[in-house]
Design a protein around this motif. Structure first.
Motif, PDB file in Angstrom:
ATOM      1  N   UNK A 129       0.828  -1.205   0.000  1.00  0.00           N
ATOM      2  CA  UNK A 129       0.000   0.000   0.000  1.00  0.00           C
ATOM      3  C   UNK A 129       0.864   1.258   0.000  1.00  0.00           C
ATOM      4  N   UNK A 130       0.282   2.352  -0.489  1.00  0.00           N
ATOM      5  CA  UNK A 130       0.948   3.643  -0.340  1.00  0.00           C
ATOM      6  C   UNK A 130       0.930   4.031   1.126  1.00  0.00           C
ATOM      7  N   UNK A 131       1.786   4.968   1.476  1.00  0.00           N
ATOM      8  CA  UNK A 131       1.832   5.422   2.870  1.00  0.00           C
ATOM      9  C   UNK A 131       0.470   5.966   3.319  1.00  0.00           C
ATOM     10  N   UNK A 132      -0.133   6.781   2.471  1.00  0.00           N
ATOM     11  CA  UNK A 132      -1.439   7.364   2.797  1.00  0.00           C
ATOM     12  C   UNK A 132      -2.474   6.268   3.034  1.00  0.00           C
ATOM     13  N   UNK A 133      -2.504   5.275   2.136  1.00  0.00           N
ATOM     14  CA  UNK A 133      -3.483   4.197   2.280  1.00  0.00           C
ATOM     15  C   UNK A 133      -3.190   3.355   3.517  1.00  0.00           C
ATOM     16  N   UNK A 134      -1.924   3.102   3.805  1.00  0.00           N
ATOM     17  CA  UNK A 134      -1.575   2.318   4.994  1.00  0.00           C
ATOM     18  C   UNK A 134      -2.062   3.005   6.266  1.00  0.00           C
ATOM     19  N   UNK A 135      -1.913   4.311   6.345  1.00  0.00           N
ATOM     20  CA  UNK A 135      -2.387   5.041   7.527  1.00  0.00           C
ATOM     21  C   UNK A 135      -3.907   5.030   7.610  1.00  0.00           C
ATOM     22  N   UNK A 136      -4.572   5.044   6.471  1.00  0.00           N
ATOM     23  CA  UNK A 136      -6.037   4.955   6.487  1.00  0.00           C
ATOM     24  C   UNK A 136      -6.497   3.593   6.994  1.00  0.00           C
ATOM     25  N   UNK A 137      -5.824   2.521   6.558  1.00  0.00           N
ATOM     26  CA  UNK A 137      -6.168   1.179   7.038  1.00  0.00           C
ATOM     27  C   UNK A 137      -5.930   1.087   8.545  1.00  0.00           C
ATOM     28  N   UNK A 138      -4.790   1.609   8.995  1.00  0.00           N
ATOM     29  CA  UNK A 138      -4.464   1.561  10.424  1.00  0.00           C
ATOM     30  C   UNK A 138      -5.499   2.324  11.242  1.00  0.00           C
ATOM     31  N   UNK A 139      -5.915   3.488  10.761  1.00  0.00           N
ATOM     32  CA  UNK A 139      -6.913   4.284  11.489  1.00  0.00           C
ATOM     33  C   UNK A 139      -8.247   3.559  11.534  1.00  0.00           C
ATOM     34  N   UNK A 140      -8.633   2.960  10.410  1.00  0.00           N
ATOM     35  CA  UNK A 140      -9.907   2.250  10.369  1.00  0.00           C
ATOM     36  C   UNK A 140      -9.929   1.104  11.372  1.00  0.00           C
ATOM     37  N   UNK A 141      -8.830   0.370  11.450  1.00  0.00           N
ATOM     38  CA  UNK A 141      -8.758  -0.738  12.419  1.00  0.00           C
ATOM     39  C   UNK A 141      -8.784  -0.200  13.852  1.00  0.00           C
ATOM     40  N   UNK A 142      -8.003   0.839  14.082  1.00  0.00           N
ATOM     41  CA  UNK A 142      -7.905   1.375  15.438  1.00  0.00           C
ATOM     42  C   UNK A 142      -9.260   1.852  15.949  1.00  0.00           C
ATOM     43  N   UNK A 143     -10.040   2.457  15.064  1.00  0.00           N
ATOM     44  CA  UNK A 143     -11.322   3.033  15.471  1.00  0.00           C
ATOM     45  C   UNK A 143     -12.462   2.024  15.438  1.00  0.00           C
ATOM     46  N   UNK A 144     -12.173   0.793  15.002  1.00  0.00           N
ATOM     47  CA  UNK A 144     -13.223  -0.228  14.938  1.00  0.00           C
ATOM     48  C   UNK A 144     -13.540  -0.773  16.332  1.00  0.00           C
ATOM     49  N   UNK A 145     -14.765  -1.227  16.506  1.00  0.00           N
ATOM     50  CA  UNK A 145     -15.193  -1.740  17.811  1.00  0.00           C
ATOM     51  C   UNK A 145     -14.407  -2.987  18.201  1.00  0.00           C
ATOM     52  N   UNK A 146     -14.104  -3.848  17.226  1.00  0.00           N
ATOM     53  CA  UNK A 146     -13.408  -5.087  17.558  1.00  0.00           C
ATOM     54  C   UNK A 146     -12.005  -4.818  18.094  1.00  0.00           C
ATOM     55  N   UNK A 147     -11.286  -3.858  17.495  1.00  0.00           N
ATOM     56  CA  UNK A 147      -9.936  -3.546  17.966  1.00  0.00           C
ATOM     57  C   UNK A 147      -9.990  -2.853  19.324  1.00  0.00           C
ATOM     58  N   UNK A 148     -10.984  -1.997  19.499  1.00  0.00           N
ATOM     59  CA  UNK A 148     -11.110  -1.285  20.771  1.00  0.00           C
ATOM     60  C   UNK A 148     -11.304  -2.256  21.932  1.00  0.00           C
ATOM     61  N   UNK A 149     -12.029  -3.313  21.668  1.00  0.00           N
ATOM     62  CA  UNK A 149     -12.298  -4.265  22.756  1.00  0.00           C
ATOM     63  C   UNK A 149     -11.071  -5.101  23.109  1.00  0.00           C
ATOM     64  N   UNK A 150     -10.127  -5.252  22.155  1.00  0.00           N
ATOM     65  CA  UNK A 150      -8.945  -6.078  22.424  1.00  0.00           C
ATOM     66  C   UNK A 150      -7.769  -5.280  22.966  1.00  0.00           C
ATOM     67  N   UNK A 151      -7.795  -3.969  22.842  1.00  0.00           N
ATOM     68  CA  UNK A 151      -6.679  -3.134  23.294  1.00  0.00           C
ATOM     69  C   UNK A 151      -7.194  -1.991  24.173  1.00  0.00           C
ATOM     70  N   UNK A 152      -7.764  -2.299  25.329  1.00  0.00           N
ATOM     71  CA  UNK A 152      -8.352  -1.242  26.157  1.00  0.00           C
ATOM     72  C   UNK A 152      -7.335  -0.210  26.631  1.00  0.00           C
ATOM     73  N   UNK A 153      -6.064  -0.621  26.831  1.00  0.00           N
ATOM     74  CA  UNK A 153      -5.075   0.343  27.307  1.00  0.00           C
ATOM     75  C   UNK A 153      -4.819   1.424  26.270  1.00  0.00           C
ATOM     76  N   UNK A 154      -4.773   1.020  24.991  1.00  0.00           N
ATOM     77  CA  UNK A 154      -4.568   2.004  23.928  1.00  0.00           C
ATOM     78  C   UNK A 154      -5.791   2.913  23.789  1.00  0.00           C
TER      79      UNK A 154
END
Length: 491
Positions: free
Chosen positions: A98-123
Motif C-alpha cells: 500500500x501507499x503510505x497514505x493508504x496504509x495510515x487509512x487502514x491503520x486508522x480504520x482498524x484502530x477506530x473499529x469496535x473489535x480492535x477497541x475491545x482487544x486493546x483497552x489500554x490504547x
C-alpha cells in the motif's frame, strides 16, 4: 530575573550533541521506530547526550520545517509504519503493497473499529486521554486539514468565505459530512504522539536528551492563523497587512522577505500571551530543551508592508520583550529555553537574553572575520552558551573550509593550528574543547562530508531539507573515537 530562573537540566554538566532532523534518518517507511532507536544507540555509543532536531510539525510542499501547517502538531510523515504492524493495525502485506497514505487509512480504520477497541483497552484509554489533553489545538488542526484536503490543498484564505471565516453553521455542516477525514487526522497525531514519546523514553533511558526548535513566526497557511486570526495583523480577507523579514545587511544586501504574518502583540498581551504559552507547553511535552529561532524578534522585529513587500521598505517595531518572557516563565517556570542570537544582534537584544539567563549560540564558522573580539572565536566563548561547528543553514564545515579565500583559510589554520587535511575533525575537536557547556555538531560534520550534503541554503527553494544519512553512518562516524574525544573534554 537571573536569580529566579534555574538552568535547564541539560546544563547540569558539560555535554556534546548532534544536530540531525528526523527526515535525515535512513529508510522510507517512517522515522520514529527502528531508525530513531538506532540513531539514539549511536549517540549513546559516541558519548553524545543531546539530539537536536529542527521543528517537527507537518510541512508544506517545500518541505521546510520552518513553515509548518501547525505550531503544535507532529509531522505524520515521521510515523513509522512498521511500529503499526507490531500493534496489529497493519499486516506485513499492507506495509509493502500500500501507499503510505493508504496504509495510515487502514491503520486508522482498524484502530477506530469496535473489535480492535475491545482487544486493546489500554490504547483506547491512551487515545481518550490524548484527545482530552490536546483538545485546545487538535480540534482546530484536524478540521483545518480535513477542509484543506477537501478543497484540493489550497490555503485557507482561498476557501469559501463561510469556512474561511469559521462561521459556526458552515463548520458544523462540514464536520457532519467529513467525520472520517477528521478522525483520520486525529489518529495520525495520536500515532505520532505515541511513537515520539516512546523514542523520548528510549533516549532518556540511554542518557540522551531531546532538543527542539521553535520558529518565532508561523506560516500564513496554518491552522494557527486560521483558528486565531485576531492574534495576527490581517485584513478582512485574511491577508497579512504586514509581513516578517529582515532588513538589508552585510549578508543580504536586499534584505529578506519571509512573508509570515506578524503577531498582533497587543491582542496577545490582552489574553496574557495564552496562545504562545500553549505553544511552548506543547513543545515542552516533546523536548528537554527548546530553541527560539530569531529570538531578536522578541525585542524588535522588522515589519514590511504587505502592499510593497520589498524588505528595504520595512521598519523596526518594538516586540513584547520582558512582558512576554515574564508571562511565559510565570506560567511555565521550568521552561528550558535557548535564544538563537545569530546575525547582527544589538546590545538591547543581548540584555534581554541575559535578564532571563537564556543561553545563546556561537558558531565556529562565523568566527573568522579578522576581529579578535568576534564572539564566535574560541577565546570569547561563554560557559553558559552553546557552540556549533555549523547550523542547518550553513554549508558543512568541510564545504565551508573549501570555499574560503586563501587569506581566511590561513587565518583559520593559524588560529586553530590545523592544516586542510585535518578538516573537519580538528574544528570538531576545538569546539569540544570550548568552555561552552553544550557543543552541537551537525551529523554531516561527524561524517566529514562536503557541500553536497548541505541541508539548507537560505534564499533558495530547491534541493533543501532532503539530505539523508548513509546506512553505514554508525561505523563511518567512528563512535568509539568520538567517545574518546568527548571524554577528553569532560563532556
Amino acid at each position: 530575573m537571573s536569580g529566579v530562573l534555574r538552568p535547564a537540566p541539560v546544563f547540569s554538566r558539560r555535554r556534546a550533541g548532534v544536530l540531525l532532523h528526523p527526515t535525515s534518518l535512513p529508510g522510507d517507511k517512517g522515522k520514529l521506530g527502528q531508525q530513531a532507536r538506532r540513531f539514539v544507540d549511536f549517540l549513546a555509543q559516541a558519548g553524545m547526550t543531546v539530539w537536536q532536531t529542527l521543528p517537527t510539525g507537518p510541512t508544506h510542499a517545500d518541505l521546510s520545517p520552518y513553515q509548518s501547517l501547525s505550531a503544535h502538531a507532529g509531522n505524520p510523515e515521521f510515523i513509522d509504519l512498521a511500529e503499526l504492524v507490531s500493534l496489529g493495525l497493519l499486516n506485513a502485506d499492507e506495509l509493502t503493497c500500500e501507499t503510505r497514505k493508504r496504509a495510515l487509512e487502514i491503520a486508522a480504520s482498524r484502530f477506530l473499529s469496535e473489535s480492535w477497541q475491545s482487544t486493546m483497552p489500554d490504547k483506547q484509554d491512551a487515545w481518550r486521554q490524548f484527545l482530552s489533553d490536546h483538545k485546545a489545538w487538535l480540534d482546530d488542526f484536524a478540521l483545518f486539514v480535513a477542509i484543506r484536503d477537501a478543497h484540493g490543498g489550497v490555503p485557507w484564505y482561498e476557501w469559501p468565505m463561510p469556512l474561511r471565516h469559521r462561521e459556526p453553521r458552515a463548520l458544523e455542516a462540514f464536520r457532519g459530512q467529513h467525520q472520517g477525514a477528521i478522525a483520520q487526522v486525529c489518529f495520525e497525531q495520536f500515532a505520532f504522539h505515541l511513537q515520539w514519546q516512546a523514542i523520548r523514553h528510549y533516549a532518556r533511558d540511554r542518557g540522551v536528551l531531546l532538543f527542539g526548535d521553535i520558529p518565532i513566526f508561523v506560516a500564513h497557511d496554518s491552522a494557527d492563523v486560521w483558528a486565531h486570526p485576531d492574534m495576527f495583523k490581517l485584513d478582512a480577507q485574511g491577508q497579512p497587512l504586514v509581513v516578517a523579514g529582515v532588513p538589508p545587511d552585510y549578508f543580504s544586501p536586499d534584505g529578506q522577505h519571509w512573508g509570515n504574518p506578524l503577531y498582533d502583540w497587543h491582542a496577545m498581551a490582552a489574553e496574557g500571551y495564552r496562545w504562545w504559552i500553549d505553544r511552548l507547553a506543547s513543545q515542552q511535552e516533546k523536548f528537554d530543551l527548546l530553541r527560539i529561532d530569531h529570538f531578536r524578534g522578541l525585542q524588535a522585529f522588522w515589519e514590511i508592508p504587505a502592499a510593497d513587500a520589498r524588505p528595504v521598505n520595512g521598519h523596526w517595531v518594538a516586540g513584547p520583550a520582558d512582558a512576554f518572557l515574564s508571562a511565559c516563565f510565570e506560567q511555565l517556570p521550568d521552561l528550558p529555553l535557548v535564544a538563537e542570537n545569530l546575525g547582527i544582534i544589538g546590545a538591547d537584544v543581548e540584555a534581554l537574553r541575559q535578564r532571563f539567563s537564556l543561553p545563546g549560540m556561537t558558531v565556529m564558522q562565523f568566527g573568522f572575520d579578522g576581529s579578535p573580539s568576534n564572539p564566535h572565536l574560541l577565546h570569547n566563548h561563554k560557559e553558559h552558551d552553546l557552540v556549533y561547528t555549523g547550523t542547518h543553514d550553513n554549508d558543512t564545515t568541510l564545504g565551508w573550509y573549501q570555499s574560503l579565500d586563501e587569506g581566511t583559510r590561513n587565518h583559520v589554520n593559524q588560529y586553530l593550528r590545523v592544516t586542510g587535511d585535518q578538516i573537519p575533525e580538528q574544528i570538531i575537536q576545538a569546539a569540544l574543547g570550548s568552555v561552552s557547556g553544550l557543543v552541537i555538531i551537525p551529523a554531516q560534520d561527524l561524517l566529514g562530508l562536503d557541500s553536497s550534503a548541505r541541508f539548507n541554503t537560505p534564499g533558495t527553494v530547491t534541493n533543501n531539507w532532503i539530505w539523508q544519512l548513509p546506512e553505514n553512518y554508525p561505523a563511518a562516524a567512528r563512535p568509539d573515537d568520538l567517545r574518546a574525544q568527548v571524554n577528553l573534554y569532560g563532556r
